[in-house]
Write an enzyme that holds these catalytic residues in place. Structure first.
Site, PDB file in Angstrom:
ATOM      1  N   ASP A  90      24.982  74.526  47.894  1.00  0.00           N
ATOM      2  CA  ASP A  90      25.152  75.474  48.988  1.00  0.00           C
ATOM      3  C   ASP A  90      25.644  74.697  50.211  1.00  0.00           C
ATOM      4  OD1 ASP A  90      24.681  77.906  50.613  1.00  0.00           O
ATOM      5  OD2 ASP A  90      22.992  76.755  51.413  1.00  0.00           O
TER       6      ASP A  90
ATOM      7  N   ASP B 218      25.641  76.053  54.148  1.00  0.00           N
ATOM      8  CA  ASP B 218      24.838  76.242  55.360  1.00  0.00           C
ATOM      9  C   ASP B 218      23.359  75.997  55.087  1.00  0.00           C
ATOM     10  OD1 ASP B 218      26.931  77.095  57.181  1.00  0.00           O
ATOM     11  OD2 ASP B 218      27.022  78.952  56.046  1.00  0.00           O
TER      12      ASP B 218
END
Length: 353
Positions: A93, A95
């Protein structure tokens, strides 16, 4: 899709296992730009708690890591190590996982949140959506199916405002330049280590691919030929103005490898003359996975794979008291309090020495 059944695994050698457990105790450098959040203090110890470091300041404790089942983790480490780097891929991922949660004493910005359209009215409208939906996103009490519908609603409204407000690519470049966003300490070392071993990295994000690639360009100042970005991708007209988005909306709870057709190698945007190191149609043949995320929904990023072994590393940055139990069940390792990436670097060095 259910993972493939793994063949019986040999027990790791005591030496290898001890080396792995020692990495969880290895001291970590304090993040100089991170805010000093109150560290989570455990009242009971139902899980194996592996302290990462202690700050010299009495009021600040560096993050802890949590391993609920160290024996299962050791077996996965041994199996992935035995298979070698040609069978491994990393899915991460963006953020709150590759990037820091805290930045200069405040909450760091996301790839969505840093964007300024140059239109105060539409910036305010998007901020209002954030204030409404973000508490829903981080609330552990809302069932995932209900939360997923609300997240899709949020993303689609936000994308509509970006188009309606006349976003330009020049505004993206200026937004990133002014942004309160930074990669976790150790991210560059992780990417370099993986690149040297030709291990592909798929960066999955519910944010905006064009912004993420600009963050790579401005904050890392170099490209990595093994990285692909899978995120919401914009379509600009000849004047550089946003007119549409490509494909299905990717939000925080529906990221998975079925969205690979939206991916683009970062090196393409950065002008890397060496080209891609790998045919990414072969990624699905890499049946060992190291997954990095900061949300339980990130575990779905590997749904498109018939993987044999997966080590899931979670970064629990907020709501630790409420969420630790669920995270420790979902992830093999959980790093708390905005930990640096250096523990993952050590883990990768065990997987692919």
């Amino acid at each position: 899709m259910r993972p493939m059944m793994s063949p019986p695994l040999l027990s790791p050698s005591p030496c290898s296992l001890l080396r792995f457990l020692r990495l969880c105790h290895a001291p970590r450098r304090r993040n100089p730009t991170a805010a000093p959040p109150t560290p989570y203090t455990f009242r009971r110890r139902p899980l194996l708690l592996l302290p990462v470091a202690m700050s010299s300041s009495a009021s600040i404790t560096a993050p802890n890591s949590v391993v609920a089942d160290p024996s299962a983790l050791a077996r996965k480490v041994a199996a992935i190590r035995a298979a070698g780097p040609s069978k491994l891929q990393v899915i991460a991922d963006f953020d709150g996982t590759l990037t820091r949660y805290w930045y200069d004493g405040a909450r760091g910005q996301s790839s969505h949140g840093l964007l300024r359209q140059g239109n105060e009215e539409y910036d305010a409208k998007r901020e209002a959506l954030y204030e409404h939906y973000h508490p829903i996103e981080i609330c552990p009490d809302i069932p995932l199916p209900e939360k997923a519908k609300l997240m899709e609603e949020w993303w689609e409204k936000t994308h509509g405002l970006l188009i309606e407000g006349g976003l330009t690519y020049e505004a993206i470049k200026k937004s990133v330049s002014d942004a309160a966003i930074a990669f976790r300490d150790g991210v560059v070392e992780l990417f370099e280590y993986l690149e040297e071993r030709d291990i592909p990295v798929l960066v999955f994000s519910a944010g905006l691919a064009d912004i993420i690639e600009e963050v790579f360009r401005q904050k890392l100042h170099r490209s990595f030929k093994n990285i692909k970005v899978v995120s919401n991708r914009m379509v600009f007209n000849e004047e550089g103005r946003l007119v549409a988005f490509k494909g299905k909306t990717i939000h925080v709870l529906n990221k998975n490898e079925h969205a690979l057709d939206m991916a683009a190698p970062v090196h393409d945007s950065l002008g890397d003359p060496n080209g891609s190191i790998d045919d990414y149609s072969l990624v699905k043949k890499r049946t060992n996975v190291l997954l990095l995320g900061d949300h339980i929904g990130d575990l779905g990023m590997s749904d498109g794979l018939n993987y044999e072994n997966r080590i899931a590393v979670g970064f629990l940055n907020a709501n630790i008291e409420k969420s630790l139990k669920d995270y420790s069940k979902a992830f093999d390792i959980v790093y708390l309090n905005d930990a640096p990436m250096r523990g993952v670097v050590e883990l990768v060095s065990e997987l692919c020495p």
